[in-house]
Write a protein that holds these residues in place. Structure first.
Motif, PDB file in Angstrom:
ATOM      1  N   LEU A 301       0.875  -1.196  -0.001  1.00  0.00           N
ATOM      2  CA  LEU A 301       0.019  -0.157  -0.139  1.00  0.00           C
ATOM      3  C   LEU A 301       0.865   1.282   0.008  1.00  0.00           C
ATOM      4  O   LEU A 301       0.512   2.234  -0.654  1.00  0.00           O
ATOM      5  CB  LEU A 301      -0.819  -0.033   1.224  1.00  0.00           C
ATOM      6  N   LEU A 302       1.924   1.293   0.893  1.00  0.00           N
ATOM      7  CA  LEU A 302       2.908   2.198   0.680  1.00  0.00           C
ATOM      8  C   LEU A 302       3.615   2.485  -0.474  1.00  0.00           C
ATOM      9  O   LEU A 302       3.592   3.628  -1.030  1.00  0.00           O
ATOM     10  CB  LEU A 302       4.024   1.995   1.868  1.00  0.00           C
ATOM     11  N   VAL A 303       3.747   1.374  -1.393  1.00  0.00           N
ATOM     12  CA  VAL A 303       4.304   1.464  -2.605  1.00  0.00           C
ATOM     13  C   VAL A 303       3.476   2.305  -3.515  1.00  0.00           C
ATOM     14  O   VAL A 303       3.856   3.178  -4.469  1.00  0.00           O
ATOM     15  CB  VAL A 303       4.922   0.172  -3.027  1.00  0.00           C
ATOM     16  N   GLN A 304       2.118   1.662  -3.487  1.00  0.00           N
ATOM     17  CA  GLN A 304       1.175   2.248  -4.248  1.00  0.00           C
ATOM     18  C   GLN A 304       1.022   3.769  -4.253  1.00  0.00           C
ATOM     19  O   GLN A 304       0.830   4.527  -5.175  1.00  0.00           O
ATOM     20  CB  GLN A 304      -0.184   1.331  -4.060  1.00  0.00           C
ATOM     21  N   VAL A 305       0.902   4.207  -2.838  1.00  0.00           N
ATOM     22  CA  VAL A 305       0.584   5.865  -2.611  1.00  0.00           C
ATOM     23  C   VAL A 305       1.850   6.407  -3.217  1.00  0.00           C
ATOM     24  O   VAL A 305       1.517   7.307  -3.763  1.00  0.00           O
ATOM     25  CB  VAL A 305       0.405   5.768  -0.988  1.00  0.00           C
ATOM     26  N   LEU A 306       3.042   6.039  -2.831  1.00  0.00           N
ATOM     27  CA  LEU A 306       4.108   6.777  -3.121  1.00  0.00           C
ATOM     28  C   LEU A 306       4.348   6.752  -4.649  1.00  0.00           C
ATOM     29  O   LEU A 306       4.855   7.670  -5.232  1.00  0.00           O
ATOM     30  CB  LEU A 306       5.294   6.301  -2.411  1.00  0.00           C
ATOM     31  N   ALA A 307       4.075   5.694  -5.407  1.00  0.00           N
ATOM     32  CA  ALA A 307       4.183   5.503  -6.720  1.00  0.00           C
ATOM     33  C   ALA A 307       3.332   6.775  -7.520  1.00  0.00           C
ATOM     34  O   ALA A 307       3.913   6.787  -8.784  1.00  0.00           O
ATOM     35  CB  ALA A 307       3.752   3.935  -7.311  1.00  0.00           C
ATOM     36  N   VAL A 308       2.333   6.992  -7.057  1.00  0.00           N
ATOM     37  CA  VAL A 308       1.508   8.125  -7.878  1.00  0.00           C
ATOM     38  C   VAL A 308       2.274   9.343  -7.810  1.00  0.00           C
ATOM     39  O   VAL A 308       2.606   9.820  -8.723  1.00  0.00           O
ATOM     40  CB  VAL A 308       0.144   8.244  -6.938  1.00  0.00           C
ATOM     41  N   ALA A 309       2.954   9.526  -6.699  1.00  0.00           N
ATOM     42  CA  ALA A 309       3.601  10.841  -6.604  1.00  0.00           C
ATOM     43  C   ALA A 309       5.131  10.636  -7.509  1.00  0.00           C
ATOM     44  O   ALA A 309       5.619  11.618  -8.217  1.00  0.00           O
ATOM     45  CB  ALA A 309       4.064  11.227  -5.235  1.00  0.00           C
ATOM     46  N   GLY A 310       5.644   9.591  -7.198  1.00  0.00           N
ATOM     47  CA  GLY A 310       6.817   9.046  -7.978  1.00  0.00           C
ATOM     48  C   GLY A 310       6.604   9.207  -9.652  1.00  0.00           C
ATOM     49  O   GLY A 310       7.557   9.832 -10.189  1.00  0.00           O
ATOM     50  N   ALA A 311       5.460   8.609 -10.028  1.00  0.00           N
ATOM     51  CA  ALA A 311       5.242   8.571 -11.779  1.00  0.00           C
ATOM     52  C   ALA A 311       4.965  10.323 -11.957  1.00  0.00           C
ATOM     53  O   ALA A 311       5.682  10.386 -12.970  1.00  0.00           O
ATOM     54  CB  ALA A 311       3.941   7.838 -11.872  1.00  0.00           C
ATOM     55  N   LEU A 312       4.301  10.926 -11.075  1.00  0.00           N
ATOM     56  CA  LEU A 312       3.973  12.396 -11.694  1.00  0.00           C
ATOM     57  C   LEU A 312       5.128  13.296 -11.489  1.00  0.00           C
ATOM     58  O   LEU A 312       5.654  14.164 -12.314  1.00  0.00           O
ATOM     59  CB  LEU A 312       2.948  12.916 -10.823  1.00  0.00           C
ATOM     60  N   GLY A 313       6.262  12.869 -10.383  1.00  0.00           N
ATOM     61  CA  GLY A 313       7.277  13.686 -10.022  1.00  0.00           C
ATOM     62  C   GLY A 313       8.426  13.373 -11.118  1.00  0.00           C
ATOM     63  O   GLY A 313       9.047  14.459 -11.626  1.00  0.00           O
TER      64      GLY A 313
END
Length: 453
Positions: A301-313
């Protein structure tokens, strides 16, 4: 034709592209739940436990009479699914390009995968072989569906906006994964209050992931449009070949574009490493680190949440530094994360969460930018055919990585050695990608070269 008419037609075309982009994003929303909840969290440990339940006194199961260590059965199943996909994808991709009827093929692949995933509900007791067959069908179907989905990118986005569109698609997917993982965490953690055993809770999570996949696939099926076949794809009435013959034909055609082939080789190497980490992380966490299923769900779940920011960033970084440089930087980070993962102590969830957070920040961006980069390197009219080769190593469908992981564990009995062996994929992939002159490769296939790439 008047200026007002031209403007009106241009506005209509833009609105149609935006509508198709919204539909395209929703397939990431639909399918990513399979990747996050099934492949990354539940099916690896669960299928491994089912295989261990059916194993003999030495810890081996015997599918078709072949001795396989129970702990390697899941990794071998993933590898077998890719072999099946390798045969199917070039044939389906070529058929889609020749006929222009991409959407019906897309729907067939998506719904076959969704049905196989829902059927994982019936895997219990010692039915490891049923679980392996369903996993192979689901993974192979997912590979074909994702290949067709990715091949829409060049026709729904202008060259200068593909990094952003691709990144938004990944962000949609990780958002859906996070949402469903929260529900799965509630169900799994409180399974007693729902009147379910732990195994039953896992089976419900597997089945609902397939249901989600099938339900939300209705949106892209409504909004995406088929395109008339182009001359580059060959005549629409050409006789279909076998999958292996079509794969050979695609490979021969790609030899005419050696720079595209060089990028694809680099991608197949480093993405093999990425997808093996994704598909085997839950097994590593449960079997080597002794972490419980709830801990693994929170980590993913932590991966999924941070991956949203990571993809956009990382999409923003690509606009400043170029997609190729941004991906190269992410490969350095991937190798570092595996080195850290090797030393994570057992039964220490805080360290595992920190590792998951680091992976989340680089996961989505490295995949999204690789997809958009490749879309520039495909000859017009051959999108599905070329993306079939691209998809061989995408979304957890790698075969060499899981094979190496499984064999390393079989030979050493240690998942730590298995996980550190994957560093080689990122080192070799970095070297190969750094040698590709991307701007020259785009011009060589006849596509416009974006200002920043």
């Amino acid at each position: 034709m008047g200026i007002d008419t031209v403007r009106a037609e241009a506005a209509d075309d833009t609105a149609d592209l935006r509508r198709q982009q919204r539909g395209w994003y929703f397939y990431d929303w639909a399918y990513a739940v399979y990747s996050a909840c099934v492949l990354t969290v539940f099916v690896g440990p669960y299928l491994t436990s089912v295989a261990e339940h059916a194993a003999d006194a030495d810890g081996y199961v015997h599918p078709l009479g072949i001795p396989v260590r129970a702990g390697s059965f899941f990794a071998y199943s993933v590898s077998l699914s890719v072999i099946l996909a390798v045969v199917a994808m070039p044939l389906v991709g070529s058929l889609a390009d020749r006929t222009g009827r991409k959407k019906p093929l897309f729907a067939a692949a998506a719904y076959t995968g969704a049905a196989a995933t829902m059927s994982l509900f019936f895997v219990n007791g010692g039915r490891y072989l049923l679980g392996g067959v369903l996993l192979v069908v689901a993974n192979a179907s997912a590979a074909v569906g994702a290949m067709l989905y990715n091949s829409y990118l060049p026709q729904i986005a202008q060259p200068e906006e593909r990094d952003a569109v691709s990144s938004r698609g990944w962000a949609f997917g990780y958002g859906a994964g996070a949402l469903v993982l929260v529900a799965d965490l509630v169900l799994y953690s409180g399974h007693d209050s729902f009147g379910l055993s732990e195994g039953q809770a896992v089976r419900v999570c597997l089945a609902t992931a397939g249901l989600w996949w099938g339900a939300f696939t209705l949106v892209p099926m409504r909004l995406l449009r088929d395109r008339r076949p182009g001359t580059a794809g060959g005549p629409a009435d050409a006789a279909p070949s076998t999958g292996l013959r079509q794969l050979a034909a695609t490979a021969r055609d790609m030899r005419r574009h050696p720079l595209t082939l060089a990028f694809l080789l680099a991608y197949l190497v480093y993405n093999d490493g990425i997808q093996t980490v994704v598909s085997q992380a839950s097994v590593y966490g449960s079997e080597e680190l002794g972490l419980g299923q709830s801990t693994l769900i929170v980590a993913v779940l932590l991966v999924q949440v941070l991956a949203v920011a990571g993809a956009l960033g990382m999409g923003r970084l690509a606009r400043k530094y170029g997609a190729q440089r941004t991906v190269l930087g992410s490969l350095v980070a991937w190798a570092a994360m595996l080195a850290v993962g090797y030393f994570v102590p057992a039964k220490a969830p805080v360290y595992f969460f920190a590792l998951a957070g680091g992976i989340g920040m680089i996961l989505g961006g490295s995949q999204a930018l690789s997809r958009s980069l490749f879309s520039h390197l495909v000859p017009p009219g051959k999108e599905a055919e070329y993306f079939s080769a691209y998809q061989v190593s995408d979304r957890g469908m790698s075969w060499l990585g899981p094979l190496l992981f499984g064999m390393t564990y079989q030979l050493t009995g240690s998942y730590r050695y298995a996980i550190i062996s994957l560093v080689a994929f990122f080192v070799i992939g970095f070297v190969l990608l750094a040698r590709v002159p991307v701007r020259r490769a785009i011009a060589a296939v006849g596509n416009p070269v974006p200002e920043k790439i």
